[in-house]
Design an enzyme around this catalytic site. Structure first.
Site, PDB file in Angstrom:
ATOM      1  N   ALA A  91       0.824  -1.214   0.000  1.00  0.00           N
ATOM      2  CA  ALA A  91       0.000   0.000   0.000  1.00  0.00           C
ATOM      3  C   ALA A  91       0.858   1.264   0.000  1.00  0.00           C
ATOM      4  O   ALA A  91       0.445   2.286  -0.542  1.00  0.00           O
ATOM      5  CB  ALA A  91      -0.945  -0.003   1.194  1.00  0.00           C
ATOM      6  N   THR A  92       2.039   1.213   0.598  1.00  0.00           N
ATOM      7  CA  THR A  92       2.903   2.402   0.583  1.00  0.00           C
ATOM      8  C   THR A  92       3.218   2.789  -0.854  1.00  0.00           C
ATOM      9  O   THR A  92       3.079   3.950  -1.244  1.00  0.00           O
ATOM     10  CB  THR A  92       4.214   2.121   1.347  1.00  0.00           C
ATOM     11  N   ASN A 101      -6.177   2.906  10.595  1.00  0.00           N
ATOM     12  CA  ASN A 101      -5.403   1.797  11.128  1.00  0.00           C
ATOM     13  C   ASN A 101      -5.188   1.875  12.634  1.00  0.00           C
ATOM     14  O   ASN A 101      -4.766   0.906  13.242  1.00  0.00           O
ATOM     15  CB  ASN A 101      -4.052   1.716  10.423  1.00  0.00           C
ATOM     16  N   GLN A 141      -6.699  -1.038   5.285  1.00  0.00           N
ATOM     17  CA  GLN A 141      -7.371  -1.696   6.414  1.00  0.00           C
ATOM     18  C   GLN A 141      -8.782  -2.168   6.062  1.00  0.00           C
ATOM     19  O   GLN A 141      -9.391  -2.896   6.832  1.00  0.00           O
ATOM     20  CB  GLN A 141      -7.455  -0.743   7.613  1.00  0.00           C
ATOM     21  N   SER A 189      -3.156  -3.587   0.497  1.00  0.00           N
ATOM     22  CA  SER A 189      -1.930  -4.235   0.938  1.00  0.00           C
ATOM     23  C   SER A 189      -2.195  -5.696   1.264  1.00  0.00           C
ATOM     24  O   SER A 189      -3.110  -6.007   2.029  1.00  0.00           O
ATOM     25  CB  SER A 189      -1.413  -3.522   2.192  1.00  0.00           C
ATOM     26  N   HIS A 216      -0.485  -7.888   3.077  1.00  0.00           N
ATOM     27  CA  HIS A 216      -0.212  -8.425   4.426  1.00  0.00           C
ATOM     28  C   HIS A 216      -1.188  -7.942   5.484  1.00  0.00           C
ATOM     29  O   HIS A 216      -1.081  -8.336   6.649  1.00  0.00           O
ATOM     30  CB  HIS A 216       1.242  -8.176   4.837  1.00  0.00           C
ATOM     31  N   THR A 240       9.774  -7.080 -12.831  1.00  0.00           N
ATOM     32  CA  THR A 240       9.280  -8.451 -12.935  1.00  0.00           C
ATOM     33  C   THR A 240       8.243  -8.728 -11.849  1.00  0.00           C
ATOM     34  O   THR A 240       8.465  -8.399 -10.677  1.00  0.00           O
ATOM     35  CB  THR A 240      10.459  -9.430 -12.791  1.00  0.00           C
ATOM     36  N   CYS A 281       6.034   6.385  18.441  1.00  0.00           N
ATOM     37  CA  CYS A 281       7.244   5.557  18.393  1.00  0.00           C
ATOM     38  C   CYS A 281       7.495   5.009  19.787  1.00  0.00           C
ATOM     39  O   CYS A 281       6.854   5.405  20.742  1.00  0.00           O
ATOM     40  CB  CYS A 281       8.425   6.373  17.919  1.00  0.00           C
TER      41      CYS A 281
HETATM   42  C1  PLP Z   1      -0.270  -0.991   6.593  1.00  0.00           C
HETATM   43  C2  PLP Z   1      -0.817   0.222   5.985  1.00  0.00           C
HETATM   44  C3  PLP Z   1      -0.140   0.874   4.938  1.00  0.00           C
HETATM   45  C4  PLP Z   1       1.183   0.387   4.418  1.00  0.00           C
HETATM   46  O1  PLP Z   1       1.032  -0.790   3.703  1.00  0.00           O
HETATM   47  P1  PLP Z   1       2.325  -1.617   3.201  1.00  0.00           P
HETATM   48  O2  PLP Z   1       1.730  -2.651   2.316  1.00  0.00           O
HETATM   49  O3  PLP Z   1       2.959  -2.155   4.425  1.00  0.00           O
HETATM   50  O4  PLP Z   1       3.187  -0.660   2.459  1.00  0.00           O
HETATM   51  C5  PLP Z   1      -0.711   2.005   4.416  1.00  0.00           C
HETATM   52  N1  PLP Z   1      -1.875   2.476   4.864  1.00  0.00           N
HETATM   53  C6  PLP Z   1      -2.551   1.887   5.852  1.00  0.00           C
HETATM   54  C7  PLP Z   1      -3.861   2.451   6.303  1.00  0.00           C
HETATM   55  C8  PLP Z   1      -2.045   0.744   6.452  1.00  0.00           C
HETATM   56  O5  PLP Z   1      -2.714   0.175   7.453  1.00  0.00           O
END
Ligand code: PLP
Length: 388
Positions: free
Chosen positions: A71-72, A150, A178, A198, A200, A239, A332
């Site tokens: 997603a980034t 998130n 999310q 995303s 994961h 790729t 953090c």
């Molecule tokens: C986890 C997350 C991202 C980042 O996703 P990645 O696939 O880890 O780059 C971006 N936006 C939201 C809202 C997320 O929860």
């Protein structure tokens, strides 16, 4: 290992997903762009199948899916892609509670001369669509609002925001990392222009995601982030990671079939956790909207519980909760923690923000784990309060 209650950070790969991925690492390891032999053809078939599975979950045509690393990258491609294809000085509207993967690309674009307006949220983390509309200027080309937050799980009124954007000829991008696989999403009925997802976050592997690009007229013009072999309709050269893409497709198919029952189960577990903690402890504030839908629309992610504890030191709290894997309300985990920008935007006082926990329940979370967590958190908070 601690009990895993941090599914907004990442999710384990579903065993059924992994099983489908494994052949694509060895027997069928081909490059999906190799058009001269069966290794390539098999890989291409697998990618096509996965593309259709992702498209099916979101009700779009397969050509709309551009695979990215996550997603980034999808957010960067959407934001930089649209603005760099627009006239110098173009403007974008976003919100105060976006993920860093939206806010940071926009910071860079601002330094490069583009305009950015950030719309505030209310105490529940909700954006007012009228405020989005009011922030649109003559130079505005894009609005970016996340589908679900998130941290506190707030679901935004995306359909209404999209309607107001369309009335003004604006493109709408949504970071739906999310939301995809958790909430029903039908892009044909909404006509949302750009959507990031995303793998994961929905039980597929890390390192795979997609930008969904609305097809048809008027065509969305996007400048790619990098150049190379011209893969993915020239929008994302490189790729294709076939095994990861197969995993994303499989995860989307499972989500399509199981999302509704999973949401019910997660909502029950979330309620168990909230009620259990409330019975054992005083001085709790649950952040974000309630579970109940409003005019038929859910306002909160099913597996999210976000709670602040009065009269507890946030650093000590997290340090004493090693049996559970959760996130805190700080940005953090350094020596000098800062409250998260999301809680700050919602107006949560700083000390409460720092003494907050985000529970992210998921597919493998059990009622027994929630029972343990209620006891464990209640005893820890009581002990810490007793010491101060
Ligand atoms: C986890 C997350 C991202 C980042 O996703 P990645 O696939 O880890 O780059 C971006 N936006 C939201 C809202 C997320 O929860």
């Amino acid at each position: 290992m601690p009990i895993y209650l941090d599914h907004h950070s990442t999710t384990p790969v579903d065993a059924r997903v992994l099983e489908q991925m494994v052949p694509y690492f060895r027997e069928q390891f081909g490059n999906s762009a190799s058009i001269n032999h069966a290794f390539g053809w098999r890989a291409k078939e697998a990618v096509d199948r996965a593309r259709a599975q992702v498209a099916d979950l979101l009700h779009v045509e397969p050509q709309a899916i551009v695979f990215t690393s996550g997603a980034t990258e999808a957010n960067n491609l959407a934001l930089k892609g649209v603005l760099r294809a627009s006239p110098a000085g173009s403007h974008v509207v976003t919100t105060a509670i976006e993920h860093k993967a939206v806010l940071d690309p926009l910071k860079r674009l601002k330094r490069q001369g583009y305009g950015v307006s950030v719309v505030p949220v209310d105490g529940l983390g909700q954006v007012d669509p009228e405020q989005i509309a009011a922030a649109i200027k003559p130079e505005t080309v894009l609005v970016s609002v996340m589908w679900a937050n998130n941290e506190v799980g707030t679901i935004q009124p995306l359909h209404e925001i999209n309607r107001l954007c369309k009335l003004r000829g604006m493109l709408l991008h949504t970071d739906a990392a999310q939301a995809v696989g958790k909430l029903p999403i039908d892009l044909t009925s909404t006509n949302i222009d750009l959507l990031s997802l995303s793998g994961h976050k929905l039980y597929a592997p890390q390192g795979i995601g997609a930008l969904v690009v609305r097809q048809g007229e008027p065509r969305i013009r996007l400048e790619p982030l990098f150049d190379g072999g011209g893969h993915e309709g020239r929008l994302r050269s490189g790729t294709l990671p076939v095994a990861l893409i197969v995993g994303l497709g499989a995860a989307c198919e499972i989500a399509r079939d199981e999302m509704a029952s999973e949401a019910d189960r997660l909502q029950r577990l979330a309620r168990q956790l909230r009620e259990g903690l409330s019975q054992r402890l005083t001085g709790l504030t649950f952040n974000g909207p309630g579970d109940e839908p409003v005019v038929g629309l859910p306002r909160r992610l099913p597996g999210n519980v976000h709670v602040s504890f009065a009269d507890v030191d946030g650093v000590a709290l997290l340090a004493n909760l090693k049996e559970i894997a959760v996130s805190s309300g700080s940005a953090c985990t350094s020596a000098d923690p800062e409250p998260s920008h999301v809680l700050r935007a919602m107006g949560v006082p700083e000390t409460l923000s720092l003494a907050s926990l985000r529970f992210g329940l998921g597919r493998e979370t059990t009622t027994e784990q929630i029972d343990f967590t209620i006891n464990y958190v209640a005893e820890t908070v009581q002990r810490l309060r007793g010491m101060s």
